[in-house]
Design a protein around this motif. Structure first.
Motif, PDB file in Angstrom:
ATOM      1  N   MET A 264      15.248 -30.136 -39.230  1.00 52.01           N
ATOM      2  CA  MET A 264      15.522 -28.934 -39.812  1.00 52.01           C
ATOM      3  C   MET A 264      15.482 -28.695 -41.235  1.00 52.01           C
ATOM      4  SD  MET A 264      19.540 -27.392 -39.250  1.00 52.01           S
ATOM      5  CE  MET A 264      19.593 -25.737 -38.952  1.00 52.01           C
ATOM      6  N   ARG A 265      15.156 -27.683 -41.670  1.00 57.72           N
ATOM      7  CA  ARG A 265      15.007 -27.469 -42.986  1.00 57.72           C
ATOM      8  C   ARG A 265      16.346 -26.532 -43.638  1.00 57.72           C
ATOM      9  NH1 ARG A 265      12.922 -23.345 -46.769  1.00 57.72           N
ATOM     10  NH2 ARG A 265      11.979 -24.429 -48.476  1.00 57.72           N
ATOM     11  N   SER A 266      17.090 -27.064 -44.688  1.00 57.04           N
ATOM     12  CA  SER A 266      17.954 -26.532 -45.323  1.00 57.04           C
ATOM     13  C   SER A 266      17.771 -25.221 -45.836  1.00 57.04           C
ATOM     14  CB  SER A 266      18.654 -27.440 -46.334  1.00 57.04           C
ATOM     15  OG  SER A 266      19.720 -27.002 -47.102  1.00 57.04           O
ATOM     16  N   PRO A 267      18.948 -24.300 -45.767  1.00 53.28           N
ATOM     17  CA  PRO A 267      18.765 -22.915 -46.197  1.00 53.28           C
ATOM     18  C   PRO A 267      18.749 -22.873 -47.715  1.00 53.28           C
ATOM     19  CG  PRO A 267      20.763 -23.132 -44.917  1.00 53.28           C
ATOM     20  CD  PRO A 267      19.960 -24.221 -44.784  1.00 53.28           C
ATOM     21  N   LEU A 268      19.357 -24.022 -48.295  1.00 57.00           N
ATOM     22  CA  LEU A 268      19.629 -24.285 -49.609  1.00 57.00           C
ATOM     23  C   LEU A 268      19.084 -25.419 -50.333  1.00 57.00           C
ATOM     24  CD1 LEU A 268      23.213 -22.887 -50.350  1.00 57.00           C
ATOM     25  CD2 LEU A 268      21.267 -21.517 -50.559  1.00 57.00           C
ATOM     26  N   GLY A 269      18.384 -25.462 -51.332  1.00 55.82           N
ATOM     27  CA  GLY A 269      18.183 -26.675 -52.091  1.00 55.82           C
ATOM     28  C   GLY A 269      17.158 -27.671 -51.277  1.00 55.82           C
ATOM     29  N   SER A 270      17.018 -28.726 -51.770  1.00 55.69           N
ATOM     30  CA  SER A 270      16.096 -29.751 -51.394  1.00 55.69           C
ATOM     31  C   SER A 270      16.592 -31.051 -51.021  1.00 55.69           C
ATOM     32  CB  SER A 270      14.938 -30.031 -52.087  1.00 55.69           C
ATOM     33  OG  SER A 270      14.263 -28.683 -52.589  1.00 55.69           O
ATOM     34  N   PHE A 271      17.185 -30.903 -49.813  1.00 61.39           N
ATOM     35  CA  PHE A 271      17.962 -32.162 -49.260  1.00 61.39           C
ATOM     36  C   PHE A 271      16.843 -32.974 -47.983  1.00 61.39           C
ATOM     37  CE2 PHE A 271      20.987 -29.016 -50.379  1.00 61.39           C
ATOM     38  CZ  PHE A 271      21.700 -29.683 -51.266  1.00 61.39           C
ATOM     39  N   ASP A 272      17.135 -34.265 -48.288  1.00 58.32           N
ATOM     40  CA  ASP A 272      16.305 -35.227 -47.472  1.00 58.32           C
ATOM     41  C   ASP A 272      16.966 -34.918 -45.952  1.00 58.32           C
ATOM     42  OD1 ASP A 272      14.692 -36.011 -49.582  1.00 58.32           O
ATOM     43  OD2 ASP A 272      16.035 -37.843 -49.903  1.00 58.32           O
ATOM     44  N   LEU A 273      17.874 -34.910 -45.622  1.00 60.32           N
ATOM     45  CA  LEU A 273      18.372 -34.681 -44.220  1.00 60.32           C
ATOM     46  C   LEU A 273      19.315 -33.405 -44.205  1.00 60.32           C
ATOM     47  CD1 LEU A 273      18.935 -36.184 -41.427  1.00 60.32           C
ATOM     48  CD2 LEU A 273      20.906 -37.282 -42.494  1.00 60.32           C
ATOM     49  N   ALA A 274      18.895 -32.598 -43.197  1.00 57.97           N
ATOM     50  CA  ALA A 274      19.914 -31.295 -43.032  1.00 57.97           C
ATOM     51  C   ALA A 274      19.674 -31.134 -41.470  1.00 57.97           C
ATOM     52  CB  ALA A 274      19.173 -30.055 -43.398  1.00 57.97           C
ATOM     53  N   ARG A 275      20.712 -31.082 -40.792  1.00 61.30           N
ATOM     54  CA  ARG A 275      21.061 -31.025 -39.305  1.00 61.30           C
ATOM     55  C   ARG A 275      22.099 -30.034 -38.907  1.00 61.30           C
ATOM     56  NH1 ARG A 275      22.229 -36.733 -37.096  1.00 61.30           N
ATOM     57  NH2 ARG A 275      23.727 -36.455 -38.947  1.00 61.30           N
ATOM     58  N   PRO A 276      22.005 -29.262 -37.796  1.00 64.90           N
ATOM     59  CA  PRO A 276      23.281 -28.756 -37.494  1.00 64.90           C
ATOM     60  C   PRO A 276      24.543 -29.405 -37.471  1.00 64.90           C
ATOM     61  CG  PRO A 276      21.408 -28.386 -36.103  1.00 64.90           C
ATOM     62  CD  PRO A 276      21.002 -29.402 -36.685  1.00 64.90           C
ATOM     63  N   ALA A 277      25.693 -28.763 -38.051  1.00 62.11           N
ATOM     64  CA  ALA A 277      26.794 -29.647 -38.256  1.00 62.11           C
ATOM     65  C   ALA A 277      27.322 -30.066 -36.456  1.00 62.11           C
ATOM     66  CB  ALA A 277      27.960 -28.453 -38.916  1.00 62.11           C
ATOM     67  N   PRO A 278      27.050 -29.176 -35.530  1.00 60.46           N
ATOM     68  CA  PRO A 278      27.633 -29.764 -34.156  1.00 60.46           C
ATOM     69  C   PRO A 278      27.071 -31.150 -33.883  1.00 60.46           C
ATOM     70  CG  PRO A 278      27.335 -27.346 -34.000  1.00 60.46           C
ATOM     71  CD  PRO A 278      26.700 -27.914 -35.504  1.00 60.46           C
ATOM     72  N   ASP A 279      25.763 -31.338 -34.381  1.00 60.05           N
ATOM     73  CA  ASP A 279      25.260 -32.847 -34.276  1.00 60.05           C
ATOM     74  C   ASP A 279      25.478 -33.946 -35.166  1.00 60.05           C
ATOM     75  OD1 ASP A 279      23.801 -31.125 -32.464  1.00 60.05           O
ATOM     76  OD2 ASP A 279      21.835 -31.001 -33.583  1.00 60.05           O
ATOM     77  N   CYS A 280      26.496 -33.568 -36.106  1.00 65.22           N
ATOM     78  CA  CYS A 280      27.115 -34.474 -37.174  1.00 65.22           C
ATOM     79  C   CYS A 280      28.371 -34.502 -37.120  1.00 65.22           C
ATOM     80  CB  CYS A 280      26.526 -34.042 -38.525  1.00 65.22           C
ATOM     81  SG  CYS A 280      24.871 -33.560 -38.598  1.00 65.22           S
ATOM     82  N   LEU A 281      28.945 -34.648 -35.811  1.00 61.74           N
ATOM     83  CA  LEU A 281      30.702 -34.506 -35.842  1.00 61.74           C
ATOM     84  C   LEU A 281      30.853 -36.179 -36.174  1.00 61.74           C
ATOM     85  CD1 LEU A 281      31.320 -32.781 -32.661  1.00 61.74           C
ATOM     86  CD2 LEU A 281      31.197 -31.995 -34.969  1.00 61.74           C
ATOM     87  N   ALA A 282      30.344 -37.115 -36.131  1.00 66.13           N
ATOM     88  CA  ALA A 282      30.648 -38.378 -36.658  1.00 66.13           C
ATOM     89  C   ALA A 282      30.563 -38.596 -37.979  1.00 66.13           C
ATOM     90  CB  ALA A 282      29.578 -39.501 -35.947  1.00 66.13           C
ATOM     91  N   GLU A 283      29.708 -37.720 -38.844  1.00 62.40           N
ATOM     92  CA  GLU A 283      29.908 -37.826 -40.140  1.00 62.40           C
ATOM     93  C   GLU A 283      30.822 -37.068 -40.917  1.00 62.40           C
ATOM     94  OE1 GLU A 283      27.181 -37.311 -38.387  1.00 62.40           O
ATOM     95  OE2 GLU A 283      25.559 -38.797 -39.027  1.00 62.40           O
ATOM     96  N   LEU A 284      31.508 -36.334 -40.075  1.00 63.59           N
ATOM     97  CA  LEU A 284      32.556 -35.539 -40.642  1.00 63.59           C
ATOM     98  C   LEU A 284      33.982 -35.966 -40.492  1.00 63.59           C
ATOM     99  CD1 LEU A 284      31.261 -31.887 -39.272  1.00 63.59           C
ATOM    100  CD2 LEU A 284      31.078 -32.927 -41.481  1.00 63.59           C
ATOM    101  N   VAL A 285      34.982 -35.503 -41.310  1.00 60.45           N
ATOM    102  CA  VAL A 285      36.487 -36.203 -41.328  1.00 60.45           C
ATOM    103  C   VAL A 285      36.830 -35.566 -40.142  1.00 60.45           C
ATOM    104  CG1 VAL A 285      36.586 -36.710 -43.885  1.00 60.45           C
ATOM    105  CG2 VAL A 285      37.149 -34.529 -42.901  1.00 60.45           C
ATOM    106  N   PRO A 286      37.751 -36.040 -39.490  1.00 65.65           N
ATOM    107  CA  PRO A 286      38.309 -35.471 -38.306  1.00 65.65           C
ATOM    108  C   PRO A 286      39.041 -34.197 -38.296  1.00 65.65           C
ATOM    109  CG  PRO A 286      39.144 -37.901 -38.609  1.00 65.65           C
ATOM    110  CD  PRO A 286      38.489 -37.509 -39.901  1.00 65.65           C
ATOM    111  N   PRO A 287      39.471 -33.579 -39.396  1.00 63.07           N
ATOM    112  CA  PRO A 287      40.071 -32.155 -39.271  1.00 63.07           C
ATOM    113  C   PRO A 287      38.488 -31.192 -39.075  1.00 63.07           C
ATOM    114  CG  PRO A 287      41.154 -32.977 -41.008  1.00 63.07           C
ATOM    115  CD  PRO A 287      40.171 -34.144 -40.324  1.00 63.07           C
ATOM    116  N   VAL A 288      37.644 -31.688 -39.906  1.00 59.52           N
ATOM    117  CA  VAL A 288      36.478 -30.832 -40.214  1.00 59.52           C
ATOM    118  C   VAL A 288      35.774 -30.761 -38.690  1.00 59.52           C
ATOM    119  CG1 VAL A 288      34.418 -30.219 -41.387  1.00 59.52           C
ATOM    120  CG2 VAL A 288      36.350 -31.065 -42.577  1.00 59.52           C
ATOM    121  N   ALA A 289      35.714 -32.202 -38.141  1.00 63.51           N
ATOM    122  CA  ALA A 289      35.053 -32.212 -37.034  1.00 63.51           C
ATOM    123  C   ALA A 289      35.587 -31.316 -35.789  1.00 63.51           C
ATOM    124  CB  ALA A 289      34.860 -33.626 -36.651  1.00 63.51           C
TER     125      ALA A 289
END
Length: 187
Positions: free
Chosen positions: A1-26
């Motif tokens: 996936m391409r980030s809508p802002l900036g040039s980041f090496d890794l961009a993914r939909p947030a629902p696919d990254c729940l393990a990377e998020l702190v518990p309240p945000v996940a």
């Protein structure tokens, strides 16, 4: 996936990254906080050593300063009682704590909440606090300029990673109140 802002090496939909998020945000993403279309929230992996705004834009690109927002926790006091709230303002501005925030919260005095308090009560890391997953009884004051941005880069709840989402979605978060002039320019 391409980030809508900036040039980041890794961009993914947030629902696919729940393990990377702190518990309240996940949990907020999992529960679709405020009816958010969470598939429009993008998680980008970033270096935690440069999570603070100045270091972040120096490392990832100065153009991101105008396309990002900071979330800060404030403590409002009146008559011996203290109320906590969060404020979301463009990163290029400062929260008008003693003017707009004080009047809106009906407080005698408002100050930035102590770091330990903000971290403990949000369940997030200092330097990564985000509007998603805040305590449900807190007001979330959002500068109107943030809501008008097509996409906004904000913290992810931790120092590693950022979230990118359409500005209009911040107005739909629980407790959100959109306020004109919440931020003032940095001197």
């Amino acid at each position: 996936m391409r980030s809508p802002l900036g040039s980041f090496d890794l961009a993914r939909p947030a629902p696919d990254c729940l393990a990377e998020l702190v518990p309240p945000v996940a949990e907020a993403v999992r529960a679709r906080a405020g009816g958010l279309p969470v598939e429009r929230i993008v998680y980008v992996d970033t270096d935690p050593a440069v999570a603070d705004t100045a270091a972040f834009v120096e490392h990832y690109g100065r153009e991101l300063l105008e396309r990002s927002a900071n979330c800060v926790v404030v403590a409002a006091r009146r008559g011996g009682e203290s109320t906590l709230a969060a404020c979301l303002v463009p990163s290029a501005g400062r929260v008008d704590v003693n003017g707009v925030v004080r009047r809106h919260l009906g407080a005698r005095k408002v100050s930035f909440a102590p770091m330990d308090t903000a971290v403990e009560l949000t369940g997030m890391e200092y330097g990564g606090i985000t509007p998603l997953g805040l305590p449900g009884d807190w007001p979330l004051l959002v500068d109107a300029a943030v809501v008008e941005m097509p996409y906004v880069l904000v913290g992810s709840g931790g120092r590693r990673g950022k979230l990118i989402l359409p500005g209009e979605l911040f107005a739909a978060l629980p407790g959100a109140v959109v306020i004109e002039g919440l931020a003032r320019p940095v001197d």
